[in-house]
Design a protein around this motif. Structure first.
Motif, PDB file in Angstrom:
ATOM      1  N   GLY A 291       1.032  -1.140  -0.041  1.00  0.00           N
ATOM      2  CA  GLY A 291       0.060  -0.042   0.034  1.00  0.00           C
ATOM      3  C   GLY A 291       0.802   1.265  -0.086  1.00  0.00           C
ATOM      4  N   ALA A 292       2.072   1.208   0.782  1.00  0.00           N
ATOM      5  CA  ALA A 292       2.883   2.302   0.715  1.00  0.00           C
ATOM      6  C   ALA A 292       3.530   2.615  -0.515  1.00  0.00           C
ATOM      7  N   LEU A 293       3.896   1.579  -0.924  1.00  0.00           N
ATOM      8  CA  LEU A 293       4.648   1.727  -2.501  1.00  0.00           C
ATOM      9  C   LEU A 293       3.926   2.268  -3.259  1.00  0.00           C
ATOM     10  N   ARG A 294       2.445   1.779  -3.309  1.00  0.00           N
ATOM     11  CA  ARG A 294       1.609   2.175  -4.193  1.00  0.00           C
ATOM     12  C   ARG A 294       1.159   3.834  -4.193  1.00  0.00           C
ATOM     13  N   THR A 295       1.425   4.128  -3.236  1.00  0.00           N
ATOM     14  CA  THR A 295       1.197   5.950  -3.021  1.00  0.00           C
ATOM     15  C   THR A 295       1.964   6.629  -3.924  1.00  0.00           C
ATOM     16  N   GLY A 296       3.206   6.112  -4.318  1.00  0.00           N
ATOM     17  CA  GLY A 296       3.751   6.816  -5.226  1.00  0.00           C
ATOM     18  C   GLY A 296       4.879   7.801  -4.742  1.00  0.00           C
ATOM     19  N   ILE A 297       5.025   7.943  -3.203  1.00  0.00           N
ATOM     20  CA  ILE A 297       5.578   8.957  -2.480  1.00  0.00           C
ATOM     21  C   ILE A 297       7.049   8.317  -2.489  1.00  0.00           C
ATOM     22  N   ILE A 298       7.176   7.020  -2.140  1.00  0.00           N
ATOM     23  CA  ILE A 298       8.715   6.555  -1.745  1.00  0.00           C
ATOM     24  C   ILE A 298       9.404   6.452  -3.126  1.00  0.00           C
ATOM     25  N   THR A 299      10.771   6.927  -2.876  1.00  0.00           N
ATOM     26  CA  THR A 299      11.694   6.871  -4.121  1.00  0.00           C
ATOM     27  C   THR A 299      12.854   5.950  -3.634  1.00  0.00           C
ATOM     28  N   HIS A 300      13.110   5.598  -2.425  1.00  0.00           N
ATOM     29  CA  HIS A 300      14.104   4.666  -2.044  1.00  0.00           C
ATOM     30  C   HIS A 300      13.576   3.975  -0.846  1.00  0.00           C
ATOM     31  N   LEU A 301      13.981   2.578  -1.219  1.00  0.00           N
ATOM     32  CA  LEU A 301      13.371   1.656  -0.074  1.00  0.00           C
ATOM     33  C   LEU A 301      14.460   0.768   0.388  1.00  0.00           C
ATOM     34  N   VAL A 302      14.570   0.480   1.779  1.00  0.00           N
ATOM     35  CA  VAL A 302      15.575  -0.283   2.593  1.00  0.00           C
ATOM     36  C   VAL A 302      14.861  -1.405   3.257  1.00  0.00           C
ATOM     37  N   LEU A 303      14.866  -2.534   3.002  1.00  0.00           N
ATOM     38  CA  LEU A 303      14.098  -3.626   3.739  1.00  0.00           C
ATOM     39  C   LEU A 303      14.752  -4.926   3.679  1.00  0.00           C
ATOM     40  N   PRO A 304      14.339  -5.931   4.666  1.00  0.00           N
ATOM     41  CA  PRO A 304      14.743  -7.079   4.656  1.00  0.00           C
ATOM     42  C   PRO A 304      14.696  -8.282   3.785  1.00  0.00           C
ATOM     43  N   ASP A 305      15.350  -9.067   3.430  1.00  0.00           N
ATOM     44  CA  ASP A 305      14.852  -9.907   2.293  1.00  0.00           C
ATOM     45  C   ASP A 305      13.757 -10.599   2.362  1.00  0.00           C
ATOM     46  N   THR A 306      13.592 -11.072   3.658  1.00  0.00           N
ATOM     47  CA  THR A 306      12.266 -11.907   3.935  1.00  0.00           C
ATOM     48  C   THR A 306      10.832 -11.137   3.495  1.00  0.00           C
ATOM     49  N   LEU A 307      10.904  -9.871   3.901  1.00  0.00           N
ATOM     50  CA  LEU A 307       9.922  -8.875   3.355  1.00  0.00           C
ATOM     51  C   LEU A 307       9.758  -8.729   2.158  1.00  0.00           C
ATOM     52  N   ALA A 308      10.851  -8.320   1.471  1.00  0.00           N
ATOM     53  CA  ALA A 308      10.989  -8.218   0.120  1.00  0.00           C
ATOM     54  C   ALA A 308      10.406  -9.231  -0.782  1.00  0.00           C
ATOM     55  N   ASP A 309      10.734 -10.683  -0.395  1.00  0.00           N
ATOM     56  CA  ASP A 309      10.364 -11.778  -1.144  1.00  0.00           C
ATOM     57  C   ASP A 309       8.802 -11.978  -0.854  1.00  0.00           C
ATOM     58  N   GLN A 310       8.173 -11.739   0.118  1.00  0.00           N
ATOM     59  CA  GLN A 310       6.706 -11.566   0.522  1.00  0.00           C
ATOM     60  C   GLN A 310       6.038 -10.468  -0.194  1.00  0.00           C
ATOM     61  N   ALA A 311       6.688  -9.471  -0.120  1.00  0.00           N
ATOM     62  CA  ALA A 311       6.224  -8.332  -1.343  1.00  0.00           C
ATOM     63  C   ALA A 311       6.076  -8.567  -2.660  1.00  0.00           C
ATOM     64  N   VAL A 312       7.022  -9.077  -3.328  1.00  0.00           N
ATOM     65  CA  VAL A 312       7.215  -9.344  -4.655  1.00  0.00           C
ATOM     66  C   VAL A 312       6.149 -10.470  -4.781  1.00  0.00           C
ATOM     67  N   GLN A 313       6.080 -11.578  -4.157  1.00  0.00           N
ATOM     68  CA  GLN A 313       5.002 -12.574  -4.385  1.00  0.00           C
ATOM     69  C   GLN A 313       3.763 -12.195  -4.346  1.00  0.00           C
ATOM     70  N   ALA A 314       3.276 -11.223  -3.292  1.00  0.00           N
ATOM     71  CA  ALA A 314       1.980 -10.514  -3.057  1.00  0.00           C
ATOM     72  C   ALA A 314       1.554  -9.775  -4.143  1.00  0.00           C
ATOM     73  N   ALA A 315       2.600  -9.015  -4.802  1.00  0.00           N
ATOM     74  CA  ALA A 315       2.497  -8.090  -5.991  1.00  0.00           C
ATOM     75  C   ALA A 315       2.260  -8.692  -7.141  1.00  0.00           C
ATOM     76  N   ASP A 316       2.918  -9.747  -7.601  1.00  0.00           N
ATOM     77  CA  ASP A 316       2.996 -10.426  -8.780  1.00  0.00           C
ATOM     78  C   ASP A 316       2.569 -12.018  -8.368  1.00  0.00           C
ATOM     79  N   PRO A 317       1.434 -12.201  -8.003  1.00  0.00           N
ATOM     80  CA  PRO A 317       1.220 -13.731  -7.781  1.00  0.00           C
ATOM     81  C   PRO A 317       1.136 -14.627  -9.318  1.00  0.00           C
ATOM     82  N   ARG A 318       1.504 -15.627  -9.141  1.00  0.00           N
ATOM     83  CA  ARG A 318       1.545 -16.464 -10.121  1.00  0.00           C
ATOM     84  C   ARG A 318       0.635 -17.760 -10.192  1.00  0.00           C
TER      85      ARG A 318
END
Length: 318
Positions: A291-318
């Motif tokens: 939801g935060a990324l879809r606001t379009g406000i964020i330009t730089h993101l720093v996050l753990p790989d566990t969360l990144a993996d979950q977010a990628v899967q949720a954003a682009d489910p196969r």
């Protein structure tokens, strides 16, 4: 042209301090008696002449792939995915904060006017800054809060203190906001908006170049979703998280408060910043992040790989 022996020694010394000893470029500049831009040039030449070679292992490649997918999917200038698997939450979140600090301190341009949010990760960011030695030479610019202070036992919500810690390390001028994040009424807030102190912090917000913020789950503590501000709107409109005291839904739409009693930078001014660096803790939900990324406000993101993996899967489910 092959550099002479004296030049090679300088390149090697700078490279060891940066890559082996994890020193900031400003610290290397102080140790070598040169400017920070010169340190950056020495490090570039060290790579060019083979003094430094970079090897990417498989784990690093996986994190890079996640970072590139997030950056491309949400039009980010940069995503930094930090190894977290196998780390304790405290160590892992600390690694995220250290990477974010290096990004802000060494890698970003246009940081002379930096605004700071609040919350757990921004608090860790400021505490880490407080552990670093002071800059050999003060950095130009100012640092200031993006939101008023919260009456809480958590230091990470005392925004003036967070600003003070970063300013003490960087040498930047600190500008403080002596107002609460929430007033009791719009009339009370309106009175304070007429004061010189408010006009001064508003001028800083108008000059904002870089913001350092956290992303919070909907029910993060302390809770800024008071009935006085939103009534039932957060439930009815399915809020999933917040940035500062701005709440948004899964699609990145910000939810309008019933009463505007919060003292914080406005969304248009935050959007106008050249850099908005968002720090993510391990407990952040994928829904809050997306939801935060879809606001379009964020330009730089720093996050753990566990969360990144979950977010990628949720954003682009196969």
């Amino acid at each position: 042209m092959v550099p002479d022996e004296k030049k090679l020694q300088r390149l090697t010394a700078a490279a060891k301090m940066y890559y082996r000893d994890n020193m900031l470029q400003s610290e290397i500049a102080g140790a070598m008696g040169i400017s920070r831009p010169m340190v950056s040039r020495l490090l570039a030449e060290a790579r060019e002449f083979g003094v430094v070679t970079i090897t990417i292992n498989e784990a690093g490649s996986a994190q890079q792939i996640l970072a590139e997918r997030l950056a491309a999917r949400f039009s980010l200038k940069r995503a930094c995915v930090v190894p977290f698997r196998g780390s304790s939450p405290a160590d892992g979140n600390g690694d995220v904060v250290r990477r974010a600090f290096t990004l802000w301190h060494d890698e970003l341009e246009d940081t002379a006017f930096t605004g700071v949010g609040c919350g757990y990760m921004v608090g860790l960011f400021s505490e880490y800054a407080g552990t670093r030695p002071p800059e050999p030479a003060p950095r130009q610019g100012e640092i200031f809060p993006l939101i008023g202070g919260i009456k809480a036992s958590f230091r990470s919500y005392h925004t003036n203190e967070l600003v003070r810690l970063i300013a003490a390390q960087s040498g930047m001028k600190a500008s403080y906001l002596y107002m609460p994040a929430l007033f009791d009424s719009e009339d009370e807030k309106g009175m304070y908006e007429q004061t010189e102190a408010y006009r001064e912090i508003e001028s800083r917000w108008n000059s904002l170049e870089t913001a350092v913020i956290g992303i919070s789950n909907l029910h993060a503590s302390p809770d800024l979703a008071t009935a006085a501000r939103f009534g039932r709107a957060l439930t009815e409109e399915r809020a999933v998280g917040r940035i500062l005291a701005h709440y948004y839904d899964m699609g990145g739409r910000f939810i309008e408060p019933r009463n505007d009693i919060a003292v914080q930078i406005s969304l248009p001014r935050l959007r106008a910043a050249k850099n908005v660096v968002a720090l993510c803790a391990d407990y952040l939900t994928p829904e809050s992040l997306l939801g935060a990324l879809r606001t379009g406000i964020i330009t730089h993101l720093v996050l753990p790989d566990t969360l990144a993996d979950q977010a990628v899967q949720a954003a682009d489910p196969r």
